[in-house]
Design an enzyme around this catalytic site. Sequence first.
Site, mmCIF file in Angstrom:
data_model
loop_
_atom_site.group_PDB
_atom_site.id
_atom_site.type_symbol
_atom_site.label_atom_id
_atom_site.label_comp_id
_atom_site.label_asym_id
_atom_site.label_seq_id
_atom_site.Cartn_x
_atom_site.Cartn_y
_atom_site.Cartn_z
ATOM 1 N N LYS A 1 -28.659 -3.820 27.159
ATOM 2 C CA LYS A 1 -27.328 -4.079 27.737
ATOM 3 C C LYS A 1 -27.239 -5.338 29.111
ATOM 4 C CE LYS A 1 -24.842 -0.783 29.789
ATOM 5 N NZ LYS A 1 -23.708 0.375 30.020
ATOM 6 N N LYS B 1 -32.569 -40.234 25.085
ATOM 7 C CA LYS B 1 -33.562 -39.308 25.348
ATOM 8 C C LYS B 1 -34.789 -39.763 26.023
ATOM 9 C CE LYS B 1 -37.040 -38.148 23.243
ATOM 10 N NZ LYS B 1 -38.215 -37.773 22.548
ATOM 11 N N ARG C 1 -22.399 1.878 23.442
ATOM 12 C CA ARG C 1 -21.231 1.149 23.088
ATOM 13 C C ARG C 1 -21.061 -0.314 23.162
ATOM 14 N NH1 ARG C 1 -17.449 3.275 27.343
ATOM 15 N NH2 ARG C 1 -19.097 4.057 28.556
#
Length: 446
Positions: free
Chosen positions: A20, A346, A13
Amino acid sequence: MISLILAAGKGTRMKSERSKVVHEVNGVPMVKMVSKLLKNAGIEKSIYILGHRMEEVLNTIGEVEYVEQVEQLGTGHAVLIAKEKIEENKDDVLITYGDTPLLREETINRMKEKFHNENLDCIILSCNMKDPFAYGRIIKKDGNVVDIIEEKEATEEQKKIKEVNTGVYIFKYKSLLEALGKINNNNIKGEYYLTDTIKILSEGGYKVGSYEIDDEDEVLGVNSKAQLAQANKILRDRKNLQLMDNGAILIDPAATYIEEDVEIGEDTVIYPNVIIQGDTKIGKNCIILSNTRIENSIIKDNVKIESSLVEKSTLEEGVTVGPFAHLRPKAHLKENVHVGNFVEIKNAVLEKGVKSGHLTYIGDAEVGENTNIGAGTITCNYDGKNKHKTKIGKESFIGSNTIMVAPVEIGEESFTAAGSVITKNVPDSTLAFGRAKQINKEGWKK
Ligand code: UD1
Ligand code: CA
């Protein structure tokens, strides 16, 4: 006590190509959230039952003990295949799922307490639900649990029971192994139900109890993207509350996104639409204004950041950033540095008091104390193949629109003229011009 984390299921689902349990809840993969909780509750050893997309899960959780469940034949089967591990450890076993990330540490602790105090063979975490549909119902007799009946197998009368099985249990290992040996798959789903062990234990004269909670949120299983969002919301709310308890000021908690591991000091104000992620630590009395995202960074006290992106950077006390600045990895801004509009930094150290207010790129650089960087300045750190370093001494003044072609060094108390392209080192206390001379052609219009 050891734990078994059941995470072999497919999670159909969820409609995802990923497993999941690796989906993140408030910045942490679900399955990691579960293992973190168990560790916090004093359970050192977890054994994972993995199957569906096992490699992906292992990549996410790192080096762990696990058993592969090739075919998912039910929760009872999942525990059964870990039989040898259970036998080896000879310890009580806590069982839970990898997709139930909202459990609280206190709940596990209380469950453990009751399990020990009442010398139970098994304790089940149960929840009194307004709508118990789809869950296994807890059947009790004289205060003891005697059975768990799955929705599909329940009679109309049993379906009315509101106390449900959350899927979290603690078993004495011998009782568990004995009962597991007796389960079968003669039921409507044709699965080996872990819940069948309860009836077996009860009938065998073993003592099974339940620890009841009323907070349905805590046992929310994540089966779909909608439930994922629901879990995220609950965890965010909890995190925000914890931060406010510790003294942070959140103007609108509902619109503030602060991940699980973030720390924030007293009286720091967080405006709406701020995202703070990963291992970020923020000190006291800071102001973080809207539309800022901060990731894996260290921010000391009294820092102000407005509408900016800060990644893997360190900002010392009194730094001000933004609006619209981008601090990329390894930007280190020392005390009272100011980085303003459309400035990108940076891998650079800006010493105390450096100011770079406008439209600038500083990459792979060291900038000395109190040096001022004019608008439009750029370090050309990349020659197409390699990165090179720019060094600027303290108390210097970099004129607007200076281009510094690295590797290059500019001394202390030096100046560059606006619009210069600096390709050669500039000694201390020097003014460098690196631009074409202006020529005026008078009468050109005619
Ligand atoms: C189970 C319980 C039910 C309880 C509910 C709570 C049983 C028979 N029923 O039902 O009483 O109310 O949880 O959520 O246990 N899994 C495996 N391997 C398997 C089967 C499942 O690892 O072979 C894992 C799944 O990935 C999942 C969890 O176990 O995370 C639960 O399995 P699921 O099939 O969803 O159980 P439910 O039918 O919901
Ligand atoms: Ca389920």
